[in-house]
Structure formats: structure tokens, C-alpha cells
Scaffold this motif. Structure first.
Motif, PDB file in Angstrom:
ATOM      1  N   ALA A   1       0.695  -1.365   0.125  1.00 59.87           N
ATOM      2  CA  ALA A   1      -0.082  -0.010  -0.263  1.00 59.87           C
ATOM      3  C   ALA A   1       1.332   1.756   0.503  1.00 59.87           C
ATOM      4  O   ALA A   1       0.486   2.227  -0.332  1.00 59.87           O
ATOM      5  CB  ALA A   1      -0.618   0.351   0.577  1.00 59.87           C
ATOM      6  N   ALA A   2       1.354   1.100   1.145  1.00 58.04           N
ATOM      7  CA  ALA A   2       2.366   2.421   0.866  1.00 58.04           C
ATOM      8  C   ALA A   2       3.191   2.885  -0.880  1.00 58.04           C
ATOM      9  O   ALA A   2       3.214   3.631  -1.342  1.00 58.04           O
ATOM     10  CB  ALA A   2       3.805   2.373   1.986  1.00 58.04           C
ATOM     11  N   ASP A   3       4.352   1.840  -1.180  1.00 56.88           N
ATOM     12  CA  ASP A   3       5.029   1.840  -2.413  1.00 56.88           C
ATOM     13  C   ASP A   3       3.688   2.072  -4.073  1.00 56.88           C
ATOM     14  O   ASP A   3       4.243   3.195  -4.233  1.00 56.88           O
ATOM     15  CB  ASP A   3       5.293   0.763  -3.014  1.00 56.88           C
ATOM     16  CG  ASP A   3       6.585  -0.142  -2.203  1.00 56.88           C
ATOM     17  OD1 ASP A   3       7.301   0.939  -1.253  1.00 56.88           O
ATOM     18  OD2 ASP A   3       6.782  -1.139  -2.186  1.00 56.88           O
ATOM     19  N   ARG A   4       2.497   1.273  -3.489  1.00 55.25           N
ATOM     20  CA  ARG A   4       1.471   2.176  -4.062  1.00 55.25           C
ATOM     21  C   ARG A   4       1.219   3.591  -4.423  1.00 55.25           C
ATOM     22  O   ARG A   4       1.585   4.332  -5.712  1.00 55.25           O
ATOM     23  CB  ARG A   4      -0.007   1.347  -4.239  1.00 55.25           C
ATOM     24  CG  ARG A   4       0.436   0.275  -4.587  1.00 55.25           C
ATOM     25  CD  ARG A   4      -1.165  -1.200  -4.798  1.00 55.25           C
ATOM     26  NE  ARG A   4      -1.156  -2.065  -5.508  1.00 55.25           N
ATOM     27  CZ  ARG A   4      -1.583  -2.803  -5.410  1.00 55.25           C
ATOM     28  NH1 ARG A   4      -3.202  -2.682  -4.628  1.00 55.25           N
ATOM     29  NH2 ARG A   4      -1.626  -3.939  -6.009  1.00 55.25           N
ATOM     30  N   LYS A   5       0.868   4.099  -2.956  1.00 55.04           N
ATOM     31  CA  LYS A   5       1.203   5.558  -2.652  1.00 55.04           C
ATOM     32  C   LYS A   5       1.861   6.103  -3.355  1.00 55.04           C
ATOM     33  O   LYS A   5       1.277   7.194  -3.779  1.00 55.04           O
ATOM     34  CB  LYS A   5       0.426   5.362  -1.786  1.00 55.04           C
ATOM     35  CG  LYS A   5       0.267   7.579  -0.693  1.00 55.04           C
ATOM     36  CD  LYS A   5      -0.052   6.887   1.038  1.00 55.04           C
ATOM     37  CE  LYS A   5      -0.164   8.464   0.780  1.00 55.04           C
ATOM     38  NZ  LYS A   5      -0.696   8.731   2.590  1.00 55.04           N
ATOM     39  N   ALA A   6       2.836   6.429  -2.614  1.00 52.12           N
ATOM     40  CA  ALA A   6       4.358   6.320  -3.370  1.00 52.12           C
ATOM     41  C   ALA A   6       4.849   6.547  -4.856  1.00 52.12           C
ATOM     42  O   ALA A   6       4.789   7.877  -5.451  1.00 52.12           O
ATOM     43  CB  ALA A   6       5.404   5.856  -2.984  1.00 52.12           C
ATOM     44  N   ALA A   7       3.917   5.460  -5.380  1.00 47.45           N
ATOM     45  CA  ALA A   7       3.735   5.626  -7.064  1.00 47.45           C
ATOM     46  C   ALA A   7       3.250   6.346  -7.258  1.00 47.45           C
ATOM     47  O   ALA A   7       3.467   7.012  -8.301  1.00 47.45           O
ATOM     48  CB  ALA A   7       3.835   4.161  -7.169  1.00 47.45           C
ATOM     49  N   SER A   8       2.110   7.060  -7.182  1.00 44.76           N
ATOM     50  CA  SER A   8       0.881   7.129  -7.116  1.00 44.76           C
ATOM     51  C   SER A   8       0.789   8.346  -7.502  1.00 44.76           C
ATOM     52  O   SER A   8       0.935  10.052  -7.867  1.00 44.76           O
ATOM     53  CB  SER A   8      -0.776   6.847  -6.496  1.00 44.76           C
ATOM     54  OG  SER A   8      -0.887   7.506  -5.410  1.00 44.76           O
ATOM     55  N   GLY A   9       1.830   8.690  -6.005  1.00 42.74           N
ATOM     56  CA  GLY A   9       2.164  10.002  -5.950  1.00 42.74           C
ATOM     57  C   GLY A   9       3.434  10.780  -6.775  1.00 42.74           C
ATOM     58  O   GLY A   9       2.932  12.355  -7.269  1.00 42.74           O
ATOM     59  N   LYS A  10       4.460   9.976  -7.293  1.00 44.32           N
ATOM     60  CA  LYS A  10       5.272  10.418  -8.429  1.00 44.32           C
ATOM     61  C   LYS A  10       4.529  10.886  -9.931  1.00 44.32           C
ATOM     62  O   LYS A  10       5.096  11.890 -10.317  1.00 44.32           O
ATOM     63  CB  LYS A  10       5.940   9.382  -8.296  1.00 44.32           C
ATOM     64  CG  LYS A  10       7.182   8.925  -7.595  1.00 44.32           C
ATOM     65  CD  LYS A  10       8.048   8.168  -7.478  1.00 44.32           C
ATOM     66  CE  LYS A  10       9.026   7.725  -6.522  1.00 44.32           C
ATOM     67  NZ  LYS A  10       9.978   6.818  -6.470  1.00 44.32           N
ATOM     68  N   LYS A  11       3.478  10.178  -9.938  1.00 52.95           N
ATOM     69  CA  LYS A  11       2.569  10.194 -11.661  1.00 52.95           C
ATOM     70  C   LYS A  11       1.870  11.223 -11.150  1.00 52.95           C
ATOM     71  O   LYS A  11       1.003  12.007 -12.450  1.00 52.95           O
ATOM     72  CB  LYS A  11       1.758   8.947 -11.857  1.00 52.95           C
ATOM     73  CG  LYS A  11       2.644   7.534 -11.814  1.00 52.95           C
ATOM     74  CD  LYS A  11       1.300   6.822 -11.552  1.00 52.95           C
ATOM     75  CE  LYS A  11       1.775   5.151 -12.086  1.00 52.95           C
ATOM     76  NZ  LYS A  11       1.071   3.771 -12.667  1.00 52.95           N
ATOM     77  N   GLU A  12       0.975  11.624 -10.378  1.00 49.87           N
ATOM     78  CA  GLU A  12       0.698  13.027  -9.864  1.00 49.87           C
ATOM     79  C   GLU A  12       1.245  14.003 -10.187  1.00 49.87           C
ATOM     80  O   GLU A  12       1.295  15.435 -10.861  1.00 49.87           O
ATOM     81  CB  GLU A  12       0.067  13.185  -8.874  1.00 49.87           C
ATOM     82  CG  GLU A  12      -1.376  12.143  -8.550  1.00 49.87           C
ATOM     83  CD  GLU A  12      -1.874  11.853  -7.314  1.00 49.87           C
ATOM     84  OE1 GLU A  12      -1.744  12.896  -6.549  1.00 49.87           O
ATOM     85  OE2 GLU A  12      -2.954  10.970  -6.924  1.00 49.87           O
TER      86      GLU A  12
END
Length: 87
Positions: free
Chosen positions: A71-82
């Protein structure tokens, strides 16, 4: 120890039982294999692994930790995309 056990009315308990229980609890509390080897004075991994019993609680903690990491990795990845989309 025999006198104390007799006084408490406990039969069939040996020092090694207490050692095993203590080290099993240490393993369940997160002690690493190296920690257990140091606690019990064993040189071999095999001897120390005796104390690392698989438990449902441990399995659930591992599953929860893996889920949190994903979940933390997904959140970090989605933050980078944004942030790259905003650039």
C-alpha cells in the motif's frame, strides 16, 4: 529449582522447558536468528531455528506487514505520477 517447584505443587517441569519457552517467546517477539543464536549460545542455525515455531499470529503479522508495504509503495508511486503530470 526443584524445591520451588515442589513448594508450588508443579511436577514434571524442567529447566530446559523454561529455556525453550523463553526463547520461543523471544522468537515470536521478533528476535532474529542471529539474536536467538546469541541468546542460547548456539553456533548452528539449525539449533536456533527450533525456537522459531510458525504461528497463526506470526503469519498474520507478516501478511499485514506485506500489505502495508504494498500500500505504501502504491501510494508513493501514485504520488510520483501526480507530480510528474503537474509539471
Amino acid at each position: 529449582m526443584g524445591g520451588a517447584l515442589k513448594e508450588m505443587g508443579v511436577k514434571g517441569l524442567h529447566f530446559h522447558d523454561l529455556r525453550h519457552t523463553g526463547n520461543t517467546l523471544a522468537a515470536q517477539s521478533g528476535a532474529s536468528l542471529a539474536d536467538l543464536k546469541a541468546r542460547v549460545g548456539h553456533d548452528s542455525d539449525r539449533a536456533a531455528l527450533i525456537y522459531q515455531h510458525a504461528t497463526r499470529d506470526a503469519d498474520q503479522r507478516i501478511a499485514d506487514a506485506l500489505s502495508a508495504r504494498v500500500a505504501a509503495d502504491r501510494k508513493a508511486a501514485s504520488g510520483k505520477k501526480e507530480s510528474s503530470a503537474e509539471s
